[in-house]
Design an enzyme around this catalytic site. Structure first.
Site, PDB file in Angstrom:
ATOM      1  CD  GLU A 171      -2.989  -1.332   2.118  1.00 56.86           C
ATOM      2  OE1 GLU A 171      -2.897  -0.590   3.114  1.00 56.86           O
ATOM      3  OE2 GLU A 171      -3.892  -2.178   1.984  1.00 56.86           O
ATOM      4  CG  ASN A 193       0.470  -0.606   5.800  1.00 59.16           C
ATOM      5  OD1 ASN A 193       0.090  -1.600   6.383  1.00 59.16           O
ATOM      6  ND2 ASN A 193      -0.187  -0.089   4.777  1.00 59.16           N
ATOM      7  CG  HIS A 414     -15.699 -13.089   5.948  1.00 56.57           C
ATOM      8  ND1 HIS A 414     -15.726 -14.271   5.234  1.00 56.57           N
ATOM      9  CD2 HIS A 414     -16.921 -12.966   6.535  1.00 56.57           C
ATOM     10  CE1 HIS A 414     -16.919 -14.841   5.385  1.00 56.57           C
ATOM     11  NE2 HIS A 414     -17.665 -14.063   6.160  1.00 56.57           N
ATOM     12  CD  GLU A 415      -9.683  -6.809   8.359  1.00 53.02           C
ATOM     13  OE1 GLU A 415      -9.867  -6.041   7.426  1.00 53.02           O
ATOM     14  OE2 GLU A 415      -8.648  -7.508   8.478  1.00 53.02           O
ATOM     15  CG  HIS A 483      -9.475  -5.035   0.319  1.00 48.98           C
ATOM     16  ND1 HIS A 483      -9.602  -3.672   0.420  1.00 48.98           N
ATOM     17  CD2 HIS A 483     -10.237  -5.400  -0.745  1.00 48.98           C
ATOM     18  CE1 HIS A 483     -10.414  -3.222  -0.523  1.00 48.98           C
ATOM     19  NE2 HIS A 483     -10.825  -4.262  -1.242  1.00 48.98           N
ATOM     20  CD  GLU A 484      -6.109  -4.904   3.822  1.00 49.11           C
ATOM     21  OE1 GLU A 484      -6.886  -5.817   4.114  1.00 49.11           O
ATOM     22  OE2 GLU A 484      -6.492  -3.748   3.559  1.00 49.11           O
ATOM     23  CD  GLU A 508      -7.533   1.183   2.447  1.00 44.65           C
ATOM     24  OE1 GLU A 508      -8.447   0.935   3.233  1.00 44.65           O
ATOM     25  OE2 GLU A 508      -6.596   0.400   2.246  1.00 44.65           O
TER      26      GLU A 508
HETATM   27  C1  NOJ Z   1      -8.590  -2.175   4.872  1.00 50.11           C
HETATM   28  C2  NOJ Z   1      -9.362  -2.331   3.617  1.00 50.11           C
HETATM   29  O1  NOJ Z   1      -8.608  -1.975   2.491  1.00 50.11           O
HETATM   30  C3  NOJ Z   1     -10.603  -1.473   3.759  1.00 50.11           C
HETATM   31  O2  NOJ Z   1     -11.332  -1.480   2.550  1.00 50.11           O
HETATM   32  C4  NOJ Z   1     -11.431  -1.958   4.913  1.00 50.11           C
HETATM   33  O3  NOJ Z   1     -12.513  -1.113   5.089  1.00 50.11           O
HETATM   34  C5  NOJ Z   1     -10.608  -1.975   6.205  1.00 50.11           C
HETATM   35  N1  NOJ Z   1      -9.386  -2.646   5.999  1.00 50.11           N
HETATM   36  C6  NOJ Z   1     -11.349  -2.653   7.343  1.00 50.11           C
HETATM   37  O4  NOJ Z   1     -11.472  -4.006   7.085  1.00 50.11           O
HETATM   38 CA    CA Z   2      -6.166  -1.844   2.428  1.00 51.79          CA
END
Ligand code: NOJ
Ligand code: CA
Length: 706
Positions: A171, A193, A414-415, A483-484, A508
């Protein structure tokens, strides 16, 4: 003098004894494979008789291995074959893709150890891919990679678009510099980060984009990253040689292998026309054909979501401010006082569902719906989320019914907070919960350090986790947008349910201090080479303090540039990321986001220069309509395009959404919301000269007149 001449000649003769030459189908690229005097495999690449890659060594260092797999090889077999087929992606920039290459497979035997490897080269009209294969054999069964030694020897001090090497994040904003400047700029380019691990002052990530002083465009990346560590590149800046640098597992190993197996493809895309780099399908072609039999459930989708309001800090993912920490199953949320800022309330979600239905969107994403957000990262916590327990103010069943009644799909969130083992433990239950409640797509996330601790986001083991999640989701007929996670390498050909990835600096960051205004003119040449990005464009309010008075970030883009991103940043998954009220304020510009297609019959790259501009025209699948996007870098510029891609004899109405060039100081910084909309009639003889301001752009919808 004479003597050294003879030595040089002898070396040349010796080298050419083993040399194997291969040409691309159109003859423009030539590669040569040879063994050096000590049996070291080496390759080189030319494009139209210009050197792209000077002789570069190939091989691998193995752990606890006296000999390594780097030299003392003899060629025991070579095979040349040709391949030409056309295949249809489930979704894509084009409806059909030609996969045409000439292949050279060299089988090498190592003297003394009697071990064999195959190096397979595929030479396309747009570049070279090669990989190591380890056939089943007695003397090489289980082995551990200490490092891969694949070189890419450059011919000079090229201009390069790069982000710093890092085992945990991509990122970053891109830096454009000479190769020789990477060392001094590396540390400076490492913005903060929550999870990052540097490894070398000359380490960079792929996909890496370069331009030579002779005007050659060179892209280095990899394809089909499966059960292997993600490759970075480390530059020997005395000799301008890049060498592979793999991401380690927790034990420091860079690959725990069992033959038969193979490495991913190492890729070099090359052209003297930057547009051809963007049009290249080589990365996809180097991946296996689709492994999902019934793909009818995989559908491109435009969506909105309860998201930007959290990213800007207007609302929160968490439900309460009462607890310093949460223990799932112990903390009683029913008794907790709501904080009043929670975004994922049933009422708010219904507002987004209404907005989506009124404006023709297909889906709504909701983040912060499940217990655990009060202390979700920074603690290397394993059991952060269970992915099935909603907060008390989020009515799963009620929302399901409401969305269904309006023909809107819900996108699950799903985080994982990087807790990959915890996610795998819950994954079946979590996916079943989605199916039971009408969700057919999931946005997953890997914020923070990987748990189990010590592992990295891009190691072989973590790469295997992302792959496990994709394949498991396919069993449940679920589409994935991770993501990530590790940056894509064309795996969406094999698993088209992987409809999105982040794996770069997304929108973001425009709410976290801003990104460089030319970021989006670099991404198509770098991150997008491996597959689509969930970039989440469509921000109309550039002054974030208007959304959250405590956030003074500025979105470094004009509004017209934001519209163009729906075309320039190819993705089958596109978000309209801003708040509904901002779309209602600029309803005439919002019309473009409503109209723009997300699946394409054809794509024409009209203009391109990394870091400066990208202009692309795409034909919407199943129609005669086209959409054009132009994004512009720092310098205002007139874009000149021809509409010769339109069908002869047909008339079209073009609606042009552009930066208002008459508006005082219209640019990304001082007047980003100054735009004009005009309609003209066009046919395939029409041309257009359109100015885009600094950080600006334009978007055009071209609708056939019946
Ligand atoms: C980082 C992600 O890129 C973002 O889209 C998300 O809202 C946050 N993490 C929380 O999960
Ligand atoms: Ca991100």
């Amino acid at each position: 003098m004479k003597q050294s001449f003879f030595i040089a000649l002898a070396v040349l003769l010796f080298n050419t004894v083993n040399a194997q030459k291969l040409k691309s189908p159109n003859q423009k690229l030539q590669m040569e494979f040879s063994l050096q005097n000590d049996g070291t495999p080496s390759y080189s690449l030319n494009y139209k008789d210009k050197v792209v890659i000077k002789p570069s060594k190939l091989g691998l260092y193995l752990k606890n291995d006296a000999k390594y797999l780097v030299n003392d090889f003899t060629i025991i077999d070579t095979k040349m074959t040709a391949f030409d087929e056309t295949w249809k992606p489930v979704w894509g920039e084009v409806a059909s893709i030609r996969n045409n290459y000439n292949e050279l497979a060299v089988t090498l035997n190592q003297k003394g150890t009697d071990r064999q490897i195959i190096i397979r080269f595929r030479l396309f009209n747009d570049g070279l891919g090669f990989r190591y294969e380890f056939p089943s054999q007695k003397n090489l069964v289980y082995f551990t990679i200490k490092e891969e030694r694949t070189q890419f020897a450059m011919t000079g001090n090229h201009t390069v678009f790069w982000i710093p090497g890092d085992y945990d994040t991509q990122e970053y904003d891109y830096t454009s510099s000479r190769l020789s400047e990477i060392r001094n700029l590396n540390e400076k380019s490492r913005t903060e980060n929550v999870s990052q691990t540097a490894f070398s002052p000359t380490g960079v990530q792929t996909s890496l984009m370069m331009k030579t002083d002779e005007g050659l465009y060179i892209n280095l990346h990899e394809a089909a990253l499966i059960n292997y560590a993600c490759m970075h590149l480390n530059l020997d800046d005395k000799n301008m040689i890049f060498e592979s640098w793999l991401t380690p597992n927790t034990n420091g190993d860079k690959g725990n292998m069992q033959a038969p197996c193979q490495s991913p493809w190492r890729t070099i895309i090359v052209s003297d026309d930057a547009r051809e780099i963007l049009a290249s399908k080589m990365t996809l072609n180097l991946n296996e054909p689709c492994k999902i039999e019934d793909t009818s459930w995989i559908k491109p989708v435009k969506y909105v979501g309860v998201w930007w309001e959290m990213i800007t800090g207007k609302s929160s993912w968490s439900f309460t401010n009462e607890f310093p920490a949460v223990q799932l199953g112990v903390t009683d949320f029913a008794k907790a006082k709501p904080n009043g800022t929670h975004g994922a309330t049933t009422a708010n979600v219904k507002k987004y569902i209404d907005f989506a239905a009124e404006n023709g969107f297909g889906a709504v994403l909701v983040e912060g719906w499940n217990e655990g957000w009060e202390d979700w990262f920074g603690h290397s916590k394993d059991y952060v989320f269970d992915f099935v327990t909603p907060y008390p103010d989020f009515d799963v069943k009620g929302i399901h019914e409401y969305a269904k009644s309006k023909d809107i799909k819900m996108i699950m969130h799903h985080e994982t907070s990087g807790a990959i083992r915890n996610y795998e433990r819950h994954i079946d239950k979590a996916y079943q919960f989605m199916k039971d409640n009408g969700y057919d797509a999931v946005k997953s996330g890997y914020v923070g350090n990987i748990v189990p601790q010590g592992d990295n986001h891009y190691s072989q083991w973590t790469v295997n986790h992302y792959q496990y999640a994709i394949e498991k989701a396919a069993e449940y007929k679920i589409m994935v947008n991770a993501h990530e996670a590790v940056r894509p390498t064309g795996i969406c050909r094999t698993y088209p349910n992987l409809i999105g990835n982040e794996a770069a600096r997304g929108t973001e960051y425009q709410a976290f201090g801003g990104s460089k205004p030319n970021h989006v003119t670099v991404l198509p040449f770098t991150r997008l080479i491996g597959g689509p990005m969930d970039y989440t464009p469509g921000i109309f309010e550039m002054d974030i303090s208007k959304i959250n008075p405590n956030n003074h970030s500025h979105v470094n883009s004009t509004l017209a540039n934001q519209l163009a991103l729906y075309v320039t940043m190819y993705s089958p998954l596109q978000m309209a990321a801003d708040l509904p009220e901002n779309y209602n304020r600029f309803a005439d510009a919002f019309q473009f986001i409503k109209d723009v297609a997300i699946d394409w019959e054809d794509s024409k790259y009209l203009e391109a220069e990394p870091g400066q501009y990208v202009t692309v025209a795409r034909k919407a699948k199943g129609t005669n309509n086209w959409f054009i996007g132009n994004v512009n870098g720092y310098k205002a510029r007139a874009s000149n395009i021809k509409f010769d891609f339109l069908e002869k004899g047909k008339k079209y109405e073009a609606t042009i959404y552009a930066d208002a060039k008459d508006a005082k100081d219209a640019n990304y910084k001082t007047n980003p919301q100054a735009y004009t909309i005009r309609k003209i009639t066009v046919n395939n003889k029409s041309t257009l000269s359109q100015v885009s301001v600094s950080g600006g752009g334009y978007a055009i919808s071209i609708i056939e007149r019946k």
